[in-house]
Design a protein around this motif. Structure first.
Motif, mmCIF file in Angstrom:
data_model
loop_
_atom_site.group_PDB
_atom_site.id
_atom_site.type_symbol
_atom_site.label_atom_id
_atom_site.label_comp_id
_atom_site.label_asym_id
_atom_site.label_seq_id
_atom_site.Cartn_x
_atom_site.Cartn_y
_atom_site.Cartn_z
ATOM 1 N N ALA A 11 0.837 -1.207 0.000
ATOM 2 C CA ALA A 11 0.000 0.000 0.000
ATOM 3 C C ALA A 11 0.869 1.254 0.000
ATOM 4 O O ALA A 11 0.558 2.229 -0.696
ATOM 5 N N VAL A 12 1.951 1.243 0.740
ATOM 6 C CA VAL A 12 2.852 2.395 0.785
ATOM 7 C C VAL A 12 3.522 2.574 -0.574
ATOM 8 O O VAL A 12 3.627 3.689 -1.086
ATOM 9 N N VAL A 13 3.962 1.486 -1.179
ATOM 10 C CA VAL A 13 4.582 1.561 -2.498
ATOM 11 C C VAL A 13 3.610 2.129 -3.528
ATOM 12 O O VAL A 13 3.990 2.906 -4.403
ATOM 13 N N ARG A 14 2.352 1.780 -3.408
ATOM 14 C CA ARG A 14 1.341 2.277 -4.343
ATOM 15 C C ARG A 14 0.886 3.704 -4.024
ATOM 16 O O ARG A 14 0.104 4.282 -4.758
ATOM 17 N N GLY A 15 1.368 4.300 -2.949
ATOM 18 C CA GLY A 15 1.080 5.704 -2.659
ATOM 19 C C GLY A 15 -0.068 5.950 -1.709
ATOM 20 O O GLY A 15 -0.730 6.983 -1.790
ATOM 21 N N SER A 16 -0.301 5.044 -0.779
ATOM 22 C CA SER A 16 -1.391 5.233 0.183
ATOM 23 C C SER A 16 -1.221 6.514 0.989
ATOM 24 O O SER A 16 -2.210 7.125 1.408
ATOM 25 N N TRP A 17 -0.001 6.960 1.198
ATOM 26 C CA TRP A 17 0.285 8.160 1.982
ATOM 27 C C TRP A 17 -0.250 9.413 1.310
ATOM 28 O O TRP A 17 -0.504 10.410 1.961
ATOM 29 N N ARG A 18 -0.452 9.402 -0.004
ATOM 30 C CA ARG A 18 -0.978 10.576 -0.701
ATOM 31 C C ARG A 18 -2.430 10.858 -0.331
ATOM 32 O O ARG A 18 -2.877 11.992 -0.362
ATOM 33 N N ARG A 19 -3.178 9.816 -0.013
ATOM 34 C CA ARG A 19 -4.610 9.954 0.265
ATOM 35 C C ARG A 19 -4.918 10.133 1.752
ATOM 36 O O ARG A 19 -6.061 10.287 2.126
ATOM 37 N N ALA A 66 5.138 8.582 6.826
ATOM 38 C CA ALA A 66 5.060 9.962 7.324
ATOM 39 C C ALA A 66 6.088 10.862 6.622
ATOM 40 O O ALA A 66 5.780 11.999 6.266
ATOM 41 N N ALA A 67 7.284 10.339 6.411
ATOM 42 C CA ALA A 67 8.305 11.127 5.716
ATOM 43 C C ALA A 67 7.896 11.390 4.266
ATOM 44 O O ALA A 67 8.060 12.501 3.755
ATOM 45 N N LEU A 68 7.360 10.384 3.608
ATOM 46 C CA LEU A 68 6.873 10.565 2.239
ATOM 47 C C LEU A 68 5.731 11.575 2.188
ATOM 48 O O LEU A 68 5.659 12.398 1.277
ATOM 49 N N TRP A 69 4.844 11.526 3.170
ATOM 50 C CA TRP A 69 3.715 12.455 3.226
ATOM 51 C C TRP A 69 4.217 13.898 3.337
ATOM 52 O O TRP A 69 3.741 14.779 2.635
ATOM 53 N N CYS A 70 5.170 14.135 4.220
ATOM 54 C CA CYS A 70 5.726 15.477 4.396
ATOM 55 C C CYS A 70 6.428 15.950 3.122
ATOM 56 O O CYS A 70 6.303 17.100 2.718
ATOM 57 N N PHE A 71 7.150 15.052 2.487
ATOM 58 C CA PHE A 71 7.840 15.393 1.250
ATOM 59 C C PHE A 71 6.832 15.723 0.145
ATOM 60 O O PHE A 71 6.982 16.693 -0.584
ATOM 61 N N GLY A 81 7.649 19.181 11.585
ATOM 62 C CA GLY A 81 7.597 19.643 12.961
ATOM 63 C C GLY A 81 6.191 19.660 13.529
ATOM 64 O O GLY A 81 5.962 19.255 14.668
ATOM 65 N N VAL A 82 5.236 20.112 12.744
ATOM 66 C CA VAL A 82 3.848 20.159 13.182
ATOM 67 C C VAL A 82 3.289 18.754 13.334
ATOM 68 O O VAL A 82 2.574 18.448 14.279
ATOM 69 N N LEU A 83 3.640 17.904 12.414
ATOM 70 C CA LEU A 83 3.087 16.557 12.375
ATOM 71 C C LEU A 83 3.621 15.671 13.487
ATOM 72 O O LEU A 83 2.864 15.031 14.204
ATOM 73 N N LEU A 84 4.908 15.642 13.657
ATOM 74 C CA LEU A 84 5.487 14.626 14.527
ATOM 75 C C LEU A 84 6.411 15.148 15.615
ATOM 76 O O LEU A 84 7.012 14.356 16.327
#
Length: 86
Positions: free
Chosen positions: A15-23, A40-45, A59-62
């Motif tokens: 799921a992470v490889v497929r981009g679940s963090w984008r949604r 989380a790092a991918l999401w911030c990026f 910083g806000v997130l974590l």
């Protein structure tokens, strides 16, 4: 390495490889497992417009989770420094 090979390892990593963090929203991210840290790092990026705005999100997130900051630093270093010809 092909996406299919990575995705076959586990449903969560797939799921992470497929981009679940984008949604995901900011509230849906965690940092308990190594996969959460990468996500989380991918999401911030992904949601940051540049290096500084991604760091603000981090910083806000974590707060002070050094593992996420480390992975974020690796991502941004590879992305922003790839064009340098020093």
């Amino acid at each position: 390495m092909e996406q299919r090979a990575l995705a076959a390892t586990s449903p969560n990593s797939g799921a992470v490889v497929r981009g679940s963090w984008r949604r995901k929203s900011r509230n849906q991210l965690g940092h308990a497992s190594w996969l959460d840290v990468v996500e989380a790092a991918l999401w911030c990026f992904w949601h940051g417009d540049d290096l500084a705005s991604g760091e603000v999100l981090l910083g806000v997130l974590l707060g002070r989770d050094e593992r996420v900051r480390l992975v974020y630093g690796l991502l941004t270093g590879a992305f922003y420094l790839s064009d340098r010809t020093d």
